[in-house]
Write a protein that holds these residues in place. Structure first.
Motif, PDB file in Angstrom:
ATOM      1  N   GLU A   1      -5.094   2.450  -8.024  1.00 15.66           N
ATOM      2  CA  GLU A   1      -3.875   3.572  -8.231  1.00 15.66           C
ATOM      3  C   GLU A   1      -3.417   3.374  -6.257  1.00 15.66           C
ATOM      4  OE1 GLU A   1      -6.530   7.020  -7.612  1.00 15.66           O
ATOM      5  OE2 GLU A   1      -8.333   5.891  -7.383  1.00 15.66           O
ATOM      6  N   TYR A   2      -3.794   2.863  -5.325  1.00 11.78           N
ATOM      7  CA  TYR A   2      -3.670   3.150  -4.084  1.00 11.78           C
ATOM      8  C   TYR A   2      -1.907   2.582  -3.760  1.00 11.78           C
ATOM      9  CZ  TYR A   2      -7.425   5.957  -3.745  1.00 11.78           C
ATOM     10  OH  TYR A   2      -8.430   6.839  -3.901  1.00 11.78           O
ATOM     11  N   VAL A   3      -1.472   1.674  -4.602  1.00  7.82           N
ATOM     12  CA  VAL A   3      -0.843   0.178  -4.498  1.00  7.82           C
ATOM     13  C   VAL A   3       0.300  -0.218  -5.862  1.00  7.82           C
ATOM     14  CG1 VAL A   3      -2.849  -1.137  -3.501  1.00  7.82           C
ATOM     15  CG2 VAL A   3      -1.786  -1.380  -5.795  1.00  7.82           C
ATOM     16  N   GLU A   4       1.734  -0.118  -4.694  1.00 13.61           N
ATOM     17  CA  GLU A   4       3.187  -0.713  -5.785  1.00 13.61           C
ATOM     18  C   GLU A   4       2.539  -1.975  -5.790  1.00 13.61           C
ATOM     19  OE1 GLU A   4       6.299   1.713  -3.683  1.00 13.61           O
ATOM     20  OE2 GLU A   4       5.252   3.062  -4.155  1.00 13.61           O
ATOM     21  N   THR A   5       3.123  -2.665  -6.707  1.00  9.85           N
ATOM     22  CA  THR A   5       3.431  -4.021  -6.748  1.00  9.85           C
ATOM     23  C   THR A   5       5.227  -4.324  -7.127  1.00  9.85           C
ATOM     24  OG1 THR A   5       3.370  -3.592  -9.672  1.00  9.85           O
ATOM     25  CG2 THR A   5       1.175  -4.468  -8.479  1.00  9.85           C
ATOM     26  N   ASP A   6       5.337  -5.097  -6.920  1.00 14.55           N
ATOM     27  CA  ASP A   6       6.878  -5.458  -6.789  1.00 14.55           C
ATOM     28  C   ASP A   6       6.568  -7.371  -7.163  1.00 14.55           C
ATOM     29  OD1 ASP A   6       9.741  -5.560  -6.986  1.00 14.55           O
ATOM     30  OD2 ASP A   6       9.833  -5.840  -4.362  1.00 14.55           O
ATOM     31  N   PHE A   7       7.526  -7.573  -8.222  1.00 19.27           N
ATOM     32  CA  PHE A   7       8.340  -8.499  -8.209  1.00 19.27           C
ATOM     33  C   PHE A   7       8.989  -9.902  -7.410  1.00 19.27           C
ATOM     34  CE2 PHE A   7       9.849 -12.382 -10.228  1.00 19.27           C
ATOM     35  CZ  PHE A   7       8.892 -13.133 -11.078  1.00 19.27           C
ATOM     36  N   ARG A   8       8.986 -10.654  -7.306  1.00 20.05           N
ATOM     37  CA  ARG A   8      10.441 -10.939  -5.689  1.00 20.05           C
ATOM     38  C   ARG A   8       9.988 -12.619  -5.714  1.00 20.05           C
ATOM     39  NH1 ARG A   8       8.915  -7.683  -0.136  1.00 20.05           N
ATOM     40  NH2 ARG A   8       8.459  -5.866  -1.420  1.00 20.05           N
ATOM     41  N   ILE A   9      12.244 -12.838  -6.361  1.00 16.50           N
ATOM     42  CA  ILE A   9      11.921 -14.279  -5.891  1.00 16.50           C
ATOM     43  C   ILE A   9      12.768 -14.946  -4.655  1.00 16.50           C
ATOM     44  CG2 ILE A   9      12.581 -14.569  -7.676  1.00 16.50           C
ATOM     45  CD1 ILE A   9      15.545 -13.967  -8.285  1.00 16.50           C
ATOM     46  N   ASP A  10      12.870 -15.822  -4.345  1.00 16.95           N
ATOM     47  CA  ASP A  10      13.494 -15.606  -2.357  1.00 16.95           C
ATOM     48  C   ASP A  10      15.195 -15.809  -2.813  1.00 16.95           C
ATOM     49  OD1 ASP A  10      11.724 -16.906  -1.831  1.00 16.95           O
ATOM     50  OD2 ASP A  10      11.673 -18.961  -2.215  1.00 16.95           O
ATOM     51  N   GLU A  11      15.396 -15.080  -1.645  1.00 18.51           N
ATOM     52  CA  GLU A  11      17.379 -14.640  -1.970  1.00 18.51           C
ATOM     53  C   GLU A  11      18.173 -15.209  -0.271  1.00 18.51           C
ATOM     54  OE1 GLU A  11      16.257 -10.512  -0.044  1.00 18.51           O
ATOM     55  OE2 GLU A  11      15.922  -9.747  -1.818  1.00 18.51           O
ATOM     56  N   GLY A  12      19.193 -15.485  -0.663  1.00 19.53           N
ATOM     57  CA  GLY A  12      20.192 -16.192  -0.083  1.00 19.53           C
ATOM     58  C   GLY A  12      19.910 -15.694   1.231  1.00 19.53           C
ATOM     59  N   GLU A  13      20.786 -16.537   2.581  1.00 15.90           N
ATOM     60  CA  GLU A  13      20.750 -16.053   3.606  1.00 15.90           C
ATOM     61  C   GLU A  13      22.882 -16.363   3.954  1.00 15.90           C
ATOM     62  OE1 GLU A  13      17.965 -17.611   7.709  1.00 15.90           O
ATOM     63  OE2 GLU A  13      18.512 -19.452   5.402  1.00 15.90           O
ATOM     64  N   THR A  14      23.260 -14.852   4.447  1.00 15.04           N
ATOM     65  CA  THR A  14      23.857 -14.987   5.075  1.00 15.04           C
ATOM     66  C   THR A  14      24.026 -16.381   6.512  1.00 15.04           C
ATOM     67  OG1 THR A  14      23.605 -13.821   6.655  1.00 15.04           O
ATOM     68  CG2 THR A  14      24.720 -12.945   4.707  1.00 15.04           C
TER      69      THR A  14
ATOM     70  N   SER B   1       0.633  -1.294  -0.221  1.00 14.24           N
ATOM     71  CA  SER B   1       0.219   0.178  -0.111  1.00 14.24           C
ATOM     72  C   SER B   1       0.246   1.203  -0.253  1.00 14.24           C
ATOM     73  CB  SER B   1      -0.516  -0.120   1.616  1.00 14.24           C
ATOM     74  OG  SER B   1      -1.528   1.865   1.914  1.00 14.24           O
ATOM     75  N   LYS B   2       0.412   2.642  -0.718  1.00 19.83           N
ATOM     76  CA  LYS B   2       0.998   3.402  -0.605  1.00 19.83           C
ATOM     77  C   LYS B   2       0.617   4.159   0.356  1.00 19.83           C
ATOM     78  CE  LYS B   2       1.329   4.042  -5.747  1.00 19.83           C
ATOM     79  NZ  LYS B   2       0.990   4.965  -7.085  1.00 19.83           N
ATOM     80  N   GLU B   3      -0.397   3.823   1.285  1.00 18.08           N
ATOM     81  CA  GLU B   3      -1.056   5.283   2.142  1.00 18.08           C
ATOM     82  C   GLU B   3      -1.043   4.182   3.409  1.00 18.08           C
ATOM     83  OE1 GLU B   3      -2.978   7.313   0.718  1.00 18.08           O
ATOM     84  OE2 GLU B   3      -2.418   6.984  -0.778  1.00 18.08           O
ATOM     85  N   ASP B   4      -1.077   4.721   4.495  1.00 22.09           N
ATOM     86  CA  ASP B   4      -0.829   4.127   5.966  1.00 22.09           C
ATOM     87  C   ASP B   4      -1.511   3.039   5.882  1.00 22.09           C
ATOM     88  OD1 ASP B   4       0.292   6.039   6.531  1.00 22.09           O
ATOM     89  OD2 ASP B   4      -0.927   7.586   7.455  1.00 22.09           O
ATOM     90  N   ALA B   5      -3.121   2.529   5.797  1.00 23.06           N
ATOM     91  CA  ALA B   5      -3.830   1.496   5.812  1.00 23.06           C
ATOM     92  C   ALA B   5      -4.919   1.393   4.268  1.00 23.06           C
ATOM     93  CB  ALA B   5      -5.092   1.469   6.516  1.00 23.06           C
ATOM     94  N   LEU B   6      -4.626   0.807   3.388  1.00 29.29           N
ATOM     95  CA  LEU B   6      -5.547   0.286   2.620  1.00 29.29           C
ATOM     96  C   LEU B   6      -7.007  -0.714   2.491  1.00 29.29           C
ATOM     97  CD1 LEU B   6      -6.432   1.255  -0.209  1.00 29.29           C
ATOM     98  CD2 LEU B   6      -4.226  -0.237  -1.017  1.00 29.29           C
ATOM     99  N   ARG B   7      -8.147  -0.781   2.261  1.00 26.74           N
ATOM    100  CA  ARG B   7      -9.018  -2.079   2.318  1.00 26.74           C
ATOM    101  C   ARG B   7      -8.269  -2.788   1.429  1.00 26.74           C
ATOM    102  NH1 ARG B   7     -11.122   3.098   4.423  1.00 26.74           N
ATOM    103  NH2 ARG B   7     -12.465   2.831   6.190  1.00 26.74           N
ATOM    104  N   ILE B   8      -9.536  -3.855   1.580  1.00 27.50           N
ATOM    105  CA  ILE B   8      -9.065  -4.752   0.901  1.00 27.50           C
ATOM    106  C   ILE B   8     -10.502  -5.120   0.643  1.00 27.50           C
ATOM    107  CG2 ILE B   8      -8.282  -7.474   0.219  1.00 27.50           C
ATOM    108  CD1 ILE B   8      -6.158  -7.143   2.159  1.00 27.50           C
TER     109      ILE B   8
ATOM    110  N   HIS C   1       3.537  -1.032   5.774  1.00 24.08           N
ATOM    111  CA  HIS C   1       4.574  -1.606   6.593  1.00 24.08           C
ATOM    112  C   HIS C   1       3.734  -3.166   5.801  1.00 24.08           C
ATOM    113  CE1 HIS C   1       6.643   1.227   7.952  1.00 24.08           C
ATOM    114  NE2 HIS C   1       5.652   1.019   9.048  1.00 24.08           N
ATOM    115  N   GLY C   2       2.289  -3.186   5.142  1.00 26.18           N
ATOM    116  CA  GLY C   2       2.483  -4.913   4.916  1.00 26.18           C
ATOM    117  C   GLY C   2       2.472  -5.234   3.399  1.00 26.18           C
ATOM    118  N   PHE C   3       2.257  -6.589   2.881  1.00 21.39           N
ATOM    119  CA  PHE C   3       1.986  -6.893   1.503  1.00 21.39           C
ATOM    120  C   PHE C   3       1.889  -7.820   1.510  1.00 21.39           C
ATOM    121  CE2 PHE C   3       6.261  -7.677   3.040  1.00 21.39           C
ATOM    122  CZ  PHE C   3       5.840  -8.912   2.451  1.00 21.39           C
ATOM    123  N   VAL C   4       0.571  -7.592   0.280  1.00 21.36           N
ATOM    124  CA  VAL C   4      -0.127  -9.511   0.056  1.00 21.36           C
ATOM    125  C   VAL C   4       0.390  -9.680  -1.137  1.00 21.36           C
ATOM    126  CG1 VAL C   4      -2.081  -9.087   1.294  1.00 21.36           C
ATOM    127  CG2 VAL C   4      -1.947  -8.229  -0.514  1.00 21.36           C
ATOM    128  N   GLU C   5       0.410 -11.123  -1.723  1.00 19.32           N
ATOM    129  CA  GLU C   5       0.530 -11.365  -3.233  1.00 19.32           C
ATOM    130  C   GLU C   5      -0.893 -11.194  -4.009  1.00 19.32           C
ATOM    131  OE1 GLU C   5       1.321 -16.287  -5.287  1.00 19.32           O
ATOM    132  OE2 GLU C   5       1.797 -15.590  -2.875  1.00 19.32           O
TER     133      GLU C   5
END
Length: 379
Positions: free
Chosen positions: A221-234, A169-176, A193-197
């Protein structure tokens, strides 16, 4: 495409020239002189379009320079964006292993181990050398053997297969919403600070998302999308995770030890043991054995507490306490067949066994905070 862009630039330049100077602007100068004033692909001579009139003002030249600069910057920026995207794709690398691979501090088999890439993890190529690739995957940066990596189209195909598109969400809180409608029922909220698939962009200003295994909808208009893949671990992250897990298990073991600490046996005759078993059947006959022991422990905790009657029958038949005892169910079971599992649980409780510590109450789970065993919560 480039020829078409050049044609469009020419049309745009000609239109601007008419708007800025009209069709009969008084200008005299040679086009080659004016073009020399600007080194862009479209010179100001193209904008001013000089004729055999006598004079060009400095203001006209300045305006033409601004227009030419704007025209020439647009296709260059577009080309730069395309090049950046191609470059990002060419830098993609994916782990090609069934379980895990090592990432090292230098391109050598015996070099220090910095971390790991798990199956389906990926990252970005930093450098390549002698059959090794230096990559960045989350906080992990180090060298991996090319034999265990995928590059180019193979990496892109795997990333598309295992990656996820996330919505934040671009906003403090966005209703689903339950439907793609501003007035639809609210399923939940995404905080900043949260996200959903993401499931898909349904093309009408709404995006469908997965919210707790249920399909919901958010306004695009109130959200951002981001494609992610799993990352490595130190190695540091692995150590911290393992330490946290060990601490959690130790705390659980200590809690369980406290809850299961023997409270002391209570002497009881065969009739009281059977009465306790009958109550256990009425209250927890359809529950696992642990749930039966827990009900028996509650009765015995009351017997030992001093706040209740000090006998099993006194606790069981106390007014307003156990409904099966008050409605006659316990008596009917007592007089009939009591299942062996309930008799076993009653004997365990009489011997001081407990899995709910000193709890003296229970009810159907969901109506109170406490220790949940089967369908009951104990406190």
């Amino acid at each position: 495409m480039k020829k078409l862009n050049a044609l469009m630039q020419g049309i745009f330049a000609f239109t601007l020239a008419i708007l800025l100077f009209g069709t009969s602007t008084g200008i005299t100068a040679e086009a080659r002189t004016l073009n020399a004033l600007n080194k862009n692909d479209v010179g100001i001579g193209n904008i001013l379009n000089p004729t055999d009139v006598t004079e060009i003002s400095e203001e006209d030249v300045a305006k033409a320079q601004d227009v030419a600069s704007a025209i020439n910057s647009q296709p260059e920026e577009a080309d730069e964006e395309e090049e950046d995207e191609e470059e990002d794709n060419s830098k993609l690398v994916m782990a090609n292993v069934s379980q895990v691979m090592n990432i090292r501090v230098s391109p050598e088999d015996d070099a220090e181990k910095l971390g790991v890439l798990y199956k389906d993890c990926g990252g970005k190529i930093i450098e390549q050398k002698d059959g090794w690739t230096k990559l960045e995957s989350g906080d992990l940066v180090g060298w991996a053997k090319d034999d265990y990596l995928l590059f180019g189209e193979e990496a892109e195909e795997l990333a598309q297969d295992v990656g996820v598109q996330l919505v934040s969400s671009k906003e403090d809180a966005l209703r689903i919403r339950k439907e793609a409608d501003e007035d639809a029922e609210v399923l939940g909220v995404i905080t900043n600070h949260g996200f959903v698939e993401m499931i898909e962009d349904i093309g009408n200003g709404w995006i469908s998302v997965d919210y707790n295994d249920e399909t919901g909808y958010v306004q695009a208009e109130y959200v951002e999308t981001d494609f992610r893949i799993d990352e490595g671990e130190t190695m540091a992250a692995i150590k911290a995770r393992e330490e946290a897990e060990a601490k959690r298990k130790a705390e659980e073991a200590a809690k369980k030890a406290k809850l299961t600490k023997n409270t002391g046996a209570v002497a009881a005759g065969a009739d009281e043991a059977r009465l306790l078993a009958a109550l256990i059947y009425c209250e927890a006959g359809n529950q696992p054995y642990e749930g039966k022991v827990a009900v028996g422990a509650v009765v015995m905790n009351r017997v030992k507490s001093g706040a209740y009657a000090n006998t099993i029958s006194g606790v069981i038949y106390a007014s307003g306490q156990f409904t099966p005892a008050l409605n006659g169910s316990v008596d009917r079971v007592y007089a009939g067949n009591v299942p062996d599992s309930c008799i076993q649980a009653a004997n365990a409780a009489l011997a001081g066994e407990t899995n709910v510590g000193g709890c003296t109450h229970f009810r159907r789970a969901g109506g109170h905070d406490g220790i949940v065993i089967g369908a009951h919560v104990f406190w």
